[in-house]
Motif scaffolding. Structure first.
Motif, PDB file in Angstrom:
ATOM      1  N   UNK B 199       0.827  -1.216   0.000  1.00  0.00           N
ATOM      2  CA  UNK B 199       0.000   0.000   0.000  1.00  0.00           C
ATOM      3  C   UNK B 199       0.858   1.263   0.000  1.00  0.00           C
ATOM      4  N   UNK B 200       1.881   1.295   0.830  1.00  0.00           N
ATOM      5  CA  UNK B 200       2.690   2.511   0.954  1.00  0.00           C
ATOM      6  C   UNK B 200       3.457   2.780  -0.346  1.00  0.00           C
ATOM      7  N   UNK B 209      -6.915  11.854  -8.108  1.00  0.00           N
ATOM      8  CA  UNK B 209      -6.821  13.266  -8.478  1.00  0.00           C
ATOM      9  C   UNK B 209      -6.739  14.159  -7.233  1.00  0.00           C
ATOM     10  N   UNK B 210      -7.375  13.731  -6.150  1.00  0.00           N
ATOM     11  CA  UNK B 210      -7.347  14.547  -4.923  1.00  0.00           C
ATOM     12  C   UNK B 210      -6.096  14.297  -4.084  1.00  0.00           C
ATOM     13  N   UNK B 211      -5.180  13.495  -4.608  1.00  0.00           N
ATOM     14  CA  UNK B 211      -3.923  13.264  -3.913  1.00  0.00           C
ATOM     15  C   UNK B 211      -3.942  12.070  -2.973  1.00  0.00           C
ATOM     16  N   UNK B 212      -5.105  11.468  -2.789  1.00  0.00           N
ATOM     17  CA  UNK B 212      -5.174  10.296  -1.907  1.00  0.00           C
ATOM     18  C   UNK B 212      -4.675   9.047  -2.643  1.00  0.00           C
ATOM     19  N   UNK B 213      -4.349   8.024  -1.887  1.00  0.00           N
ATOM     20  CA  UNK B 213      -3.844   6.795  -2.490  1.00  0.00           C
ATOM     21  C   UNK B 213      -4.955   5.986  -3.152  1.00  0.00           C
ATOM     22  N   UNK B 245      11.611   2.180  -4.418  1.00  0.00           N
ATOM     23  CA  UNK B 245      11.295   0.832  -3.880  1.00  0.00           C
ATOM     24  C   UNK B 245      12.147  -0.225  -4.589  1.00  0.00           C
ATOM     25  N   UNK B 246      13.445  -0.102  -4.364  1.00  0.00           N
ATOM     26  CA  UNK B 246      14.360  -1.096  -4.940  1.00  0.00           C
ATOM     27  C   UNK B 246      14.204  -2.456  -4.266  1.00  0.00           C
ATOM     28  N   UNK B 247      13.463  -2.501  -3.165  1.00  0.00           N
ATOM     29  CA  UNK B 247      13.166  -3.780  -2.506  1.00  0.00           C
ATOM     30  C   UNK B 247      11.874  -4.369  -3.079  1.00  0.00           C
ATOM     31  N   UNK B 248      11.766  -4.361  -4.396  1.00  0.00           N
ATOM     32  CA  UNK B 248      10.502  -4.722  -5.053  1.00  0.00           C
ATOM     33  C   UNK B 248      10.150  -6.203  -4.909  1.00  0.00           C
ATOM     34  N   UNK B 249      11.099  -7.037  -4.480  1.00  0.00           N
ATOM     35  CA  UNK B 249      10.726  -8.439  -4.208  1.00  0.00           C
ATOM     36  C   UNK B 249       9.672  -8.481  -3.100  1.00  0.00           C
ATOM     37  N   UNK B 250       9.724  -7.512  -2.214  1.00  0.00           N
ATOM     38  CA  UNK B 250       8.704  -7.441  -1.150  1.00  0.00           C
ATOM     39  C   UNK B 250       7.343  -7.082  -1.747  1.00  0.00           C
ATOM     40  N   UNK B 251       7.349  -6.275  -2.803  1.00  0.00           N
ATOM     41  CA  UNK B 251       6.081  -5.959  -3.479  1.00  0.00           C
ATOM     42  C   UNK B 251       5.540  -7.184  -4.201  1.00  0.00           C
ATOM     43  N   UNK B 252       6.440  -7.963  -4.775  1.00  0.00           N
ATOM     44  CA  UNK B 252       6.028  -9.222  -5.400  1.00  0.00           C
ATOM     45  C   UNK B 252       5.348 -10.116  -4.358  1.00  0.00           C
ATOM     46  N   UNK B 253       5.985 -10.254  -3.214  1.00  0.00           N
ATOM     47  CA  UNK B 253       5.407 -11.112  -2.158  1.00  0.00           C
ATOM     48  C   UNK B 253       4.051 -10.585  -1.701  1.00  0.00           C
ATOM     49  N   UNK B 254       3.949  -9.264  -1.618  1.00  0.00           N
ATOM     50  CA  UNK B 254       2.684  -8.665  -1.192  1.00  0.00           C
ATOM     51  C   UNK B 254       1.581  -8.969  -2.218  1.00  0.00           C
ATOM     52  N   UNK B 255       1.897  -8.792  -3.487  1.00  0.00           N
ATOM     53  CA  UNK B 255       0.896  -9.038  -4.539  1.00  0.00           C
ATOM     54  C   UNK B 255       0.495 -10.514  -4.542  1.00  0.00           C
ATOM     55  N   UNK B 257       0.554 -12.455  -2.025  1.00  0.00           N
ATOM     56  CA  UNK B 257      -0.246 -12.638  -0.819  1.00  0.00           C
ATOM     57  C   UNK B 257      -1.686 -12.170  -0.990  1.00  0.00           C
ATOM     58  N   UNK B 258      -1.917 -11.257  -1.927  1.00  0.00           N
ATOM     59  CA  UNK B 258      -3.283 -10.797  -2.195  1.00  0.00           C
ATOM     60  C   UNK B 258      -4.076 -11.808  -3.017  1.00  0.00           C
ATOM     61  N   UNK B 259      -3.382 -12.810  -3.562  1.00  0.00           N
ATOM     62  CA  UNK B 259      -4.074 -13.847  -4.316  1.00  0.00           C
ATOM     63  C   UNK B 259      -3.797 -13.834  -5.810  1.00  0.00           C
ATOM     64  N   UNK B 260      -2.855 -13.011  -6.234  1.00  0.00           N
ATOM     65  CA  UNK B 260      -2.518 -12.948  -7.665  1.00  0.00           C
ATOM     66  C   UNK B 260      -1.255 -13.776  -7.914  1.00  0.00           C
ATOM     67  N   UNK B 261      -1.294 -14.631  -8.926  1.00  0.00           N
ATOM     68  CA  UNK B 261      -0.123 -15.472  -9.172  1.00  0.00           C
ATOM     69  C   UNK B 261       0.513 -15.249 -10.544  1.00  0.00           C
TER      70      UNK B 261
END
Lengths: 47, 441
Positions: B199-200, B209-213, B245-255, B257-261
């Motif tokens: 998320x972060x 558009x309003x700047x929110x995530x 986010x050069x630690x993108x392997x953590x993003x892979x793990x997160x995705x 974990x959300x159920x996408x393979x």
């Protein structure tokens, strides 16, 4: 073989007779889309 | 390299191959060079196995010359990136398309222009049967009426024209509802869903558009699309990594974990002046992260779990023909991009650049001189590719990337080169693991 394990025999030699029918997927390699590894593209004529 | 064969040598055979990179050694030559270090018998065994593979054209394979016109002529246009929306409902910090407008006016492609594009490609593709249309933007779901009417029109002429239309779409997910999800799942052979990972990380760049995530809005929609999507159709959950986010392997793990393979995480496309642009000094760290990602996938697969990382997929026993491998993406030749006003460009990265405008849907293609520049670019025209082990798997990289960041269409972008080679190395490690070998980084 004892000292060398062959993972793949390779297809480049035998595929050289194929002159490209143009039916396979276009492989956009741009990172701003989904940069494609050409080597993973499927041949439409593969059996 | 020229055979496409992949071998896993032990230490002795590796040493022999490393000592004689260009010429098959005789057993005596190998023993003279390495017998003292590894022992004569071991070196003779290795030399014999190497010779056997060379005799079978799987080592020391010579390059065969394919006549230049075979891979460098103008081809029928058979793939199109259709920019149905030069507008976007997100304001991503790294957007290469200037928040969707490509440095021009914001606008939606009228349905009639979409239909005209179908007529154009049905004629321009000549004898080609398989036609690809990728709905792109901006955010293409902002133009769903155009998308739907274009698809319906293509389907209406498909049979009589003898074509097979394959549609794909790339979406940020914001406008996905039941109706859009059902349409996409019915008609799109592939859908690319944009999410950067944690998320972060996602909300740092992919803002509303309003700047929110955007994370909390899009993740449930992507999950719903996946639940309703048939297993016979492809999808990719596609993220972007930057130097933030050069630690993108953590993003892979997160995705995952959300159920996408089916996952793809791309390096950001950005000019060097941007603070989030990848720098040469980041490359060793990126290589480490790809290795980490490889080990994560090895572990998941060892537990019987299905997961694919798009860039680590390579078909060693199949794949495309040699001509395709020489030519690469086909931008400006077989593949074009069409802007909302009907202007035609070599690919989506050139959209809005007048010097690269090659025609329009009304006038047809009027700049074959520009198309020839793209058509004549191949592995053979790129000196840097000559001795590269990855060349038949990357075809010299992205034409636009080479022009914008490498110095010319035949000058590969060195950063992209580095990452491509590392990814192929990781792909080969995964293949070796599939064959039963114990490998990891």
């Amino acid at each position: 073989m004892k000292r060398i394990k062959t993972i793949s025999e390779g297809t480049l030699k035998k595929n050289r007779d194929n002159r490209g029918c143009g039916e396979c997927q276009t492989s956009c390699q741009s990172a701003c889309k989904t940069s494609c590894t050409v080597g993973n593209q499927k041949c439409e004529n593969a059996k | 390299m020229e055979s496409g064969a992949v071998h896993l040598p032990d230490d002795v055979s590796f040493a022999v191959l490393a000592a004689f990179p260009d010429k098959l050694p005789t057993a005596d030559e190998a023993v003279a060079a390495l017998g003292a270090e590894y022992g004569e018998n071991a070196v003779r065994e290795a030399a014999a196995e190497i010779k056997e593979l060379a005799d079978d054209d799987m080592l020391y394979t010579s390059a065969e010359v394919i006549p230049t016109p075979v891979y460098s002529s103008l081809m029928p246009v058979k793939a199109m990136c259709l920019h149905v929306a030069h507008d976007c409902n997100l304001r991503c910090g790294y957007c290469f398309a200037s928040q969707g407008d490509y440095h021009g006016a914001r606008g939606i492609m009228p349905p009639e222009t979409g239909k005209k594009a179908i007529d154009f490609i049905a004629a321009a593709s000549k004898g080609r049967k398989n036609i690809e249309i990728d709905f792109f933007g901006g955010e293409p779901t902002m133009a769903m009426r155009t998308v739907k009417e274009t698809v319906a029109y293509a389907r209406s002429i498909e049979k009589d024209s003898g074509k097979n239309f394959r549609f794909t779409i790339t979406t940020n997910g914001l406008l996905l509802n039941d109706d859009n999800i059902d349409f996409i799942n019915a008609e799109m052979s592939n859908v690319v869903l944009s999410l950067d990972g944690r998320r972060i990380v996602n909300d740092n760049m992919r803002k509303c558009v309003d700047g929110s995530g955007s994370y909390d809005i899009i993740v449930p929609k992507f999950k719903k699309l996946l639940e309703k999507r048939g297993s016979d159709k492809s999808y990719y959950l596609r993220g972007t990594f930057t130097r933030e986010n050069l630690d993108f392997a953590s993003d892979f793990e997160h995705i995952y974990g959300l159920g996408f393979d089916e996952i793809s995480i791309e390096p950001v496309t950005a000019t060097p002046d941007k603070p989030y642009a990848l720098r040469d000094e980041d490359l060793p760290r990126i290589a480490e992260e790809y290795e980490k990602l490889t080990n994560i996938i090895l572990k998941l697969r060892s537990e019987g779990k299905k997961v694919n990382f798009f860039h680590f997929m390579v078909d060693l026993d199949g794949g495309p023909c040699a001509v395709k491998r020489l030519k690469g993406c086909g931008a400006g030749n077989e593949y074009v991009a069409v802007a909302p006003d009907g202007s035609i460009y070599p690919c989506h990265q050139f959209v809005g650049m007048e010097e690269y405008r090659i025609g329009s849907l009304d006038e047809g293609i009027i700049r074959d001189d520009i198309r020839r520049v793209f058509a004549q670019s191949s592995i053979m025209s790129k000196p840097a590719c000559k001795d590269c082990f990855a060349k038949y798997n990357c075809s010299g990289g992205c034409a636009a990337g080479n022009i914008f960041y490498g110095g010319g269409i035949d000058s590969p972008n060195t950063q992209a080169c580095f990452m491509q080679k590392k990814r192929l190395e990781c792909a080969l490690v995964l293949k070796a693991a599939e064959s039963g070998a114990h490998v990891e980084f």
